[in-house]
Motif scaffolding. Structure first.
Motif, PDB file in Angstrom:
ATOM      1  N   SER A 299     -33.231  24.942  13.395  1.00  0.00           N
ATOM      2  CA  SER A 299     -34.172  26.137  13.105  1.00  0.00           C
ATOM      3  C   SER A 299     -35.604  26.105  12.500  1.00  0.00           C
ATOM      4  O   SER A 299     -35.507  24.741  11.629  1.00  0.00           O
ATOM      5  CB  SER A 299     -33.394  27.176  12.443  1.00  0.00           C
ATOM      6  OG  SER A 299     -32.975  26.887  11.159  1.00  0.00           O
ATOM      7  N   GLY A 300     -36.674  26.568  12.617  1.00  0.00           N
ATOM      8  CA  GLY A 300     -37.582  26.013  11.756  1.00  0.00           C
ATOM      9  C   GLY A 300     -38.353  25.099  12.112  1.00  0.00           C
ATOM     10  O   GLY A 300     -38.371  24.314  12.964  1.00  0.00           O
ATOM     11  N   MET A 301     -38.913  24.559  10.811  1.00  0.00           N
ATOM     12  CA  MET A 301     -39.649  23.203  10.839  1.00  0.00           C
ATOM     13  C   MET A 301     -38.723  22.200  11.122  1.00  0.00           C
ATOM     14  O   MET A 301     -39.298  20.995  11.666  1.00  0.00           O
ATOM     15  CB  MET A 301     -40.618  23.087   9.528  1.00  0.00           C
ATOM     16  CG  MET A 301     -41.666  23.708   9.723  1.00  0.00           C
ATOM     17  SD  MET A 301     -43.121  22.949  10.863  1.00  0.00           S
ATOM     18  CE  MET A 301     -43.392  21.485  10.085  1.00  0.00           C
ATOM     19  N   ARG A 302     -37.465  22.260  10.956  1.00  0.00           N
ATOM     20  CA  ARG A 302     -36.679  21.265  11.294  1.00  0.00           C
ATOM     21  C   ARG A 302     -36.210  20.825  12.593  1.00  0.00           C
ATOM     22  O   ARG A 302     -36.008  19.672  12.916  1.00  0.00           O
ATOM     23  CB  ARG A 302     -35.279  21.316  10.410  1.00  0.00           C
ATOM     24  CG  ARG A 302     -35.587  21.223   8.800  1.00  0.00           C
ATOM     25  CD  ARG A 302     -33.994  21.642   8.161  1.00  0.00           C
ATOM     26  NE  ARG A 302     -34.209  21.319   6.700  1.00  0.00           N
ATOM     27  CZ  ARG A 302     -34.999  22.009   6.049  1.00  0.00           C
ATOM     28  NH1 ARG A 302     -35.206  23.180   6.226  1.00  0.00           N
ATOM     29  NH2 ARG A 302     -35.091  21.712   4.562  1.00  0.00           N
ATOM     30  N   GLY A 303     -36.613  21.831  13.638  1.00  0.00           N
ATOM     31  CA  GLY A 303     -36.438  21.727  14.720  1.00  0.00           C
ATOM     32  C   GLY A 303     -37.708  21.667  15.571  1.00  0.00           C
ATOM     33  O   GLY A 303     -37.887  21.295  16.942  1.00  0.00           O
TER      34      GLY A 303
ATOM     35  N   ILE B 147     -44.276  14.939   5.883  1.00  0.00           N
ATOM     36  CA  ILE B 147     -44.236  14.269   4.429  1.00  0.00           C
ATOM     37  C   ILE B 147     -43.083  14.711   3.436  1.00  0.00           C
ATOM     38  O   ILE B 147     -43.200  16.089   3.237  1.00  0.00           O
ATOM     39  CB  ILE B 147     -45.426  14.391   3.711  1.00  0.00           C
ATOM     40  CG1 ILE B 147     -46.896  13.897   4.641  1.00  0.00           C
ATOM     41  CG2 ILE B 147     -45.628  13.536   2.621  1.00  0.00           C
ATOM     42  CD1 ILE B 147     -48.098  14.062   3.914  1.00  0.00           C
ATOM     43  N   GLY B 148     -41.990  13.992   3.442  1.00  0.00           N
ATOM     44  CA  GLY B 148     -40.906  14.420   2.535  1.00  0.00           C
ATOM     45  C   GLY B 148     -39.912  15.211   3.500  1.00  0.00           C
ATOM     46  O   GLY B 148     -40.094  15.336   4.631  1.00  0.00           O
TER      47      GLY B 148
ATOM     48  N   ASP C 277     -43.267  21.679  -3.288  1.00  0.00           N
ATOM     49  CA  ASP C 277     -42.515  22.605  -4.378  1.00  0.00           C
ATOM     50  C   ASP C 277     -43.903  23.480  -5.239  1.00  0.00           C
ATOM     51  O   ASP C 277     -43.184  24.904  -5.411  1.00  0.00           O
ATOM     52  CB  ASP C 277     -42.237  21.782  -5.687  1.00  0.00           C
ATOM     53  CG  ASP C 277     -40.848  21.175  -5.244  1.00  0.00           C
ATOM     54  OD1 ASP C 277     -40.151  21.590  -4.453  1.00  0.00           O
ATOM     55  OD2 ASP C 277     -40.644  19.880  -5.719  1.00  0.00           O
ATOM     56  N   GLU C 278     -44.992  23.273  -4.976  1.00  0.00           N
ATOM     57  CA  GLU C 278     -45.736  24.064  -5.729  1.00  0.00           C
ATOM     58  C   GLU C 278     -46.385  25.042  -4.808  1.00  0.00           C
ATOM     59  O   GLU C 278     -46.813  26.398  -5.160  1.00  0.00           O
ATOM     60  CB  GLU C 278     -47.207  23.245  -6.445  1.00  0.00           C
ATOM     61  CG  GLU C 278     -46.589  22.197  -7.488  1.00  0.00           C
ATOM     62  CD  GLU C 278     -47.857  21.563  -7.821  1.00  0.00           C
ATOM     63  OE1 GLU C 278     -48.801  21.722  -7.308  1.00  0.00           O
ATOM     64  OE2 GLU C 278     -47.722  20.829  -8.860  1.00  0.00           O
TER      65      GLU C 278
ATOM     66  N   VAL D 293     -47.873  17.416   6.440  1.00  0.00           N
ATOM     67  CA  VAL D 293     -47.687  16.639   7.528  1.00  0.00           C
ATOM     68  C   VAL D 293     -49.000  15.631   7.442  1.00  0.00           C
ATOM     69  O   VAL D 293     -50.107  15.834   6.832  1.00  0.00           O
ATOM     70  CB  VAL D 293     -47.600  17.203   8.849  1.00  0.00           C
ATOM     71  CG1 VAL D 293     -46.695  17.950   9.131  1.00  0.00           C
ATOM     72  CG2 VAL D 293     -49.173  17.955   9.028  1.00  0.00           C
ATOM     73  N   GLU D 294     -49.008  14.525   8.151  1.00  0.00           N
ATOM     74  CA  GLU D 294     -50.126  13.359   8.128  1.00  0.00           C
ATOM     75  C   GLU D 294     -50.064  12.958   9.489  1.00  0.00           C
ATOM     76  O   GLU D 294     -49.073  12.623  10.327  1.00  0.00           O
ATOM     77  CB  GLU D 294     -49.820  12.237   7.037  1.00  0.00           C
ATOM     78  CG  GLU D 294     -48.573  11.441   7.333  1.00  0.00           C
ATOM     79  CD  GLU D 294     -48.304  10.484   6.595  1.00  0.00           C
ATOM     80  OE1 GLU D 294     -49.098  10.223   5.585  1.00  0.00           O
ATOM     81  OE2 GLU D 294     -47.096   9.905   6.134  1.00  0.00           O
TER      82      GLU D 294
END
Length: 212
Positions: A100-104, A134-135, A140-141, A147-148
């Motif tokens: 789900s989400g950005m992980r997919g 990235i990561g 966190d902030e 992304v790059e």
């Protein structure tokens, strides 16, 4: 094909098509096209048709949408948008539908919409440059995923061809600013000039749901 290579100034374009055809021919193969020699990939020497716009239709019940909460947006990949600057939009690509989400999803930049017929099969495609996350978590902030763009060792974009059906919707990227910005820089240059980007989840409700 030769005309397309000349206009794109991309000698590797025929090889990218061959690798795309390999992945389409062997979707469940042990190896992807990036893991095999080019000689193992199907040969294509036919004609291609080029388009400057594609439309993505998806369900977005949280946004003002049409019947059954369906929404349509247009994605551009053109060397002259409204007779002005080039416009090559970014997209979300559905690469891991089980997650789900950005992980997919992956982020890419569309450079060319085109289609061709090979062995009586019609293939609508898009030439892209992948972006790498990235990561493993959002920043966190800011709460944004970062992304790059993927770059080869020679400094050129790392390009690939994917099926049009794998596009989920458009993606909006915000440059990660570091230091002073040249006054001559415009919105048309940002995707080329900056190295890292935030995936903007605040562009609409649906983007917030999938990119949080």
């Amino acid at each position: 094909m030769d005309t397309a290579v000349q206009k794109l100034e991309l000698p590797e374009f025929p090889q990218l098509i061959r690798r795309f055809l390999y992945d389409q021919t062997y979707p469940n193969g042990r190896f992807s096209s990036s893991q095999v020699e080019i000689n193992a990939c199907p040969v294509f020497t036919g004609k291609i048709s080029v388009f400057y716009t594609a439309s993505a239709t998806f369900r977005a019940p949280s946004d003002p949408s049409g019947p059954f909460a369906m929404r349509r947006e247009y994605i551009r990949a053109t060397p002259a948008w409204q007779k002005g600057h080039a416009r090559y939009d970014c997209i979300f690509v559905n690469t891991r539908p089980e997650l789900s989400g950005m992980r997919g999803l992956d982020v890419a930049r569309a450079f060319l919409f085109f289609s061709f017929i090979d062995r009586n099969t019609y293939y609508p495609c898009v030439l892209i440059q992948w972006f790498s996350v990235i990561g493993n978590e959002p920043d966190d902030e800011t709460g944004f995923w970062m992304v790059e763009p993927d770059i080869r060792q020679n400094g050129q974009p790392s390009l690939a061809i994917i099926h049009l059906d794998t596009i989920y919707r458009a993606a909006h990227l915000i440059p990660i600013y570091d230091g002073f910005i040249d006054r001559s820089l415009t919105m048309h240059d940002t995707l080329d000039e900056f190295k890292d980007f935030y995936v903007n989840k605040f562009v609409d409700h649906h983007a917030f749901e999938i990119a949080s």
